[in-house]
Design an enzyme around this catalytic site. Sequence first.
Site, short mmCIF file in Angstrom:
data_model
loop_
_atom_site.label_atom_id
_atom_site.label_comp_id
_atom_site.label_asym_id
_atom_site.label_seq_id
_atom_site.Cartn_x
_atom_site.Cartn_y
_atom_site.Cartn_z
N SER A 1 -4.38 2.54 17.75
CA SER A 1 -4.34 2.02 16.38
C SER A 1 -3.42 2.89 15.55
O SER A 1 -3.60 4.11 15.48
CB SER A 1 -5.74 2.06 15.77
OG SER A 1 -5.66 2.12 14.36
N GLY B 1 -6.36 8.54 15.45
CA GLY B 1 -5.84 9.66 14.65
C GLY B 1 -4.33 9.80 14.67
O GLY B 1 -3.74 10.27 13.69
N ALA B 2 -3.69 9.42 15.77
CA ALA B 2 -2.24 9.61 15.89
C ALA B 2 -1.53 8.40 15.28
O ALA B 2 -1.30 7.40 15.96
CB ALA B 2 -1.84 9.80 17.34
N ASP B 3 -1.23 8.49 14.00
CA ASP B 3 -0.64 7.34 13.31
C ASP B 3 0.75 7.67 12.77
O ASP B 3 1.22 7.05 11.82
CB ASP B 3 -1.57 6.87 12.18
CG ASP B 3 -1.85 7.97 11.18
OD1 ASP B 3 -1.48 9.13 11.45
OD2 ASP B 3 -2.44 7.67 10.14
N LYS C 1 0.86 -1.19 0.00
CA LYS C 1 0.00 0.00 0.00
C LYS C 1 0.89 1.24 0.00
O LYS C 1 1.80 1.36 0.82
CB LYS C 1 -0.93 0.01 1.22
CG LYS C 1 -1.94 1.16 1.14
CD LYS C 1 -3.06 1.00 2.14
CE LYS C 1 -2.71 1.54 3.50
NZ LYS C 1 -3.89 1.75 4.35
N ASP D 1 -17.51 17.28 16.28
CA ASP D 1 -16.52 17.78 15.30
C ASP D 1 -16.73 19.29 15.19
O ASP D 1 -17.88 19.74 15.16
CB ASP D 1 -16.76 17.10 13.93
CG ASP D 1 -15.58 17.29 12.98
OD1 ASP D 1 -15.25 18.44 12.66
OD2 ASP D 1 -14.98 16.28 12.58
N1 LIG Z 1 -4.94 4.62 12.77
C1 LIG Z 1 -5.11 4.43 11.48
O1 LIG Z 1 -5.06 3.30 11.00
C2 LIG Z 1 -5.44 5.61 10.60
C3 LIG Z 1 -5.94 5.39 9.32
C4 LIG Z 1 -6.30 6.49 8.55
C5 LIG Z 1 -6.11 7.77 9.01
N2 LIG Z 1 -5.57 7.95 10.26
C6 LIG Z 1 -5.34 9.30 10.78
O2 LIG Z 1 -6.60 9.78 11.26
C7 LIG Z 1 -6.61 11.19 11.20
C8 LIG Z 1 -7.89 11.66 10.53
O3 LIG Z 1 -7.89 11.22 9.17
P1 LIG Z 1 -9.15 11.50 8.22
O4 LIG Z 1 -8.81 10.94 6.91
O5 LIG Z 1 -10.40 11.07 8.87
O6 LIG Z 1 -9.11 13.10 8.17
P2 LIG Z 1 -10.31 14.13 7.97
O7 LIG Z 1 -9.69 15.46 7.72
O8 LIG Z 1 -11.28 13.59 6.97
O9 LIG Z 1 -11.05 14.14 9.39
C9 LIG Z 1 -10.50 14.73 10.54
C10 LIG Z 1 -11.65 15.37 11.28
O10 LIG Z 1 -11.22 15.77 12.58
C11 LIG Z 1 -11.90 16.97 12.87
N3 LIG Z 1 -11.25 17.64 13.98
C12 LIG Z 1 -10.13 18.40 13.96
N4 LIG Z 1 -9.87 18.84 15.21
C13 LIG Z 1 -10.84 18.34 16.02
C14 LIG Z 1 -11.12 18.43 17.40
N5 LIG Z 1 -10.34 19.13 18.21
N6 LIG Z 1 -12.21 17.78 17.89
C15 LIG Z 1 -13.02 17.06 17.09
N7 LIG Z 1 -12.79 16.95 15.75
C16 LIG Z 1 -11.71 17.56 15.23
C17 LIG Z 1 -11.89 17.72 11.56
O11 LIG Z 1 -12.83 18.78 11.53
C18 LIG Z 1 -12.21 16.62 10.59
O12 LIG Z 1 -13.59 16.47 10.37
C19 LIG Z 1 -5.32 11.61 10.49
O13 LIG Z 1 -4.35 11.96 11.45
C20 LIG Z 1 -4.90 10.34 9.78
O14 LIG Z 1 -3.52 10.30 9.53
C21 LIG Z 1 -5.24 6.91 11.07
#
Ligand SMILES: NC(=O)c1ccc[n+]([C@@H]2O[C@H](COP(=O)([O-])OP(=O)(O)OC[C@H]3O[C@@H](n4cnc5c(N)ncnc54)[C@H](O)[C@@H]3O)[C@@H](O)[C@H]2O)c1
Length: 315
Positions: A285, A213-215, A67, A158
């Site tokens: 995660s 989110g913290a990846d 990937k 959000d």
């Molecule tokens: N763990 C994993 O396997 C994995 C997989 C994919 C993405 N991620 C990570 O997840 C995170 C989000 O990715 P995404 O694609 O969903 O992004 P995205 O931009 O689509 O969604 C993020 C959301 O968080 C919201 N947000 C920001 N600050 C906030 C707060 N203080 N309180 C509540 N909401 C808040 C934003 O408004 C947005 O809607 C990124 O850091 C990404 O790298 C992790």
Amino acid sequence: MPSVPVFDADAVLAAVTPSAAIERTRTAFLRHHAGEWVMPAKTYVDAPPAGDFRAMPARGEGIAILKWVTSFPENPARGLPVVTGALLVSSAETGELLAIVDCASVTSLRTGAAAAVSAQALARADAASVGLIGCGVNGAWAARCLAAAGYSAGVCSDPRADAAEALAGELGWRVGSREEAAAQAVVVTVTPGDAPVIGASDVRPGAHFAVLGADAHGKAEVEVAALARCRLFCDEWEQASKGGELSGAVAAGTVTRESVTELGAVLAGEAPGRSGDGEITLFDSTGLAIQDLAIALAVLDTWRSGGVEAPTVSL
Ligand SMILES: NC(=O)c1ccc[n+]([C@@H]2O[C@H](COP(=O)([O-])OP(=O)(O)OC[C@H]3O[C@@H](n4cnc5c(N)ncnc54)[C@H](O)[C@@H]3O)[C@@H](O)[C@H]2O)c1
């Protein structure tokens, strides 16, 4: 000239339901724990200041995948997705290329599914409600997977009110503040990880946190003082200790290998999960290539049985 199917996001999401993604993801954790599926370390390629690329290989069940996926947190402001890229599927017997798959949809399914698998394994048996903090692309799929796992009530939080409202409306959940979401039995965080969204006062007895989110190194959604009150679980120690929610605490020496349990060990019955109703569990995660492999397998299986169509290309 090999002719290979190309699966776009619609085809992936038509081929694999959230329930199927949950079952496949559970299998991935089990197979990896048993040493049957292998996964070299994820490689990060920084692209400052905008984001980074990740190369994620894995092999298992007769296929191998790579990937090539992004995280560009500021992309939504440019009208572009945070996560994008492609996933190559090859035969592990002949090396032949078997498929090219959209990776944002695979990522969303397996990420959301991991949150659901962690909740099924670690949340209290009577946990019924979910708090979702961050209702973007991957947050929405986490909510869909938790709904598919039977969590029929939830609070969506959000700063983008439209995102929270749309998701709450879709699932029959409700919109709420960050505090309300953090007070639910299962709390899922899927924010960009640039500032903590869970503080020490949010961590209540009996809760389960799935922090997604913290990846990557430098991101965090949970304050260190809150982490210290939780019993810690992760998808894979090697990856999580270097590029996940726990990595800051690991670098500071406050979290060690002995204090973190891999989810696969719990699923296999080789390590204890939750020890009591009052315990606070937290699953970090970081997103594993074996999860992507599991979803790619599901896509191929559905396609081979005629359940989804895809155009082919000759390379
Ligand atoms: N763990 C994993 O396997 C994995 C997989 C994919 C993405 N991620 C990570 O997840 C995170 C989000 O990715 P995404 O694609 O969903 O992004 P995205 O931009 O689509 O969604 C993020 C959301 O968080 C919201 N947000 C920001 N600050 C906030 C707060 N203080 N309180 C509540 N909401 C808040 C934003 O408004 C947005 O809607 C990124 O850091 C990404 O790298 C992790």
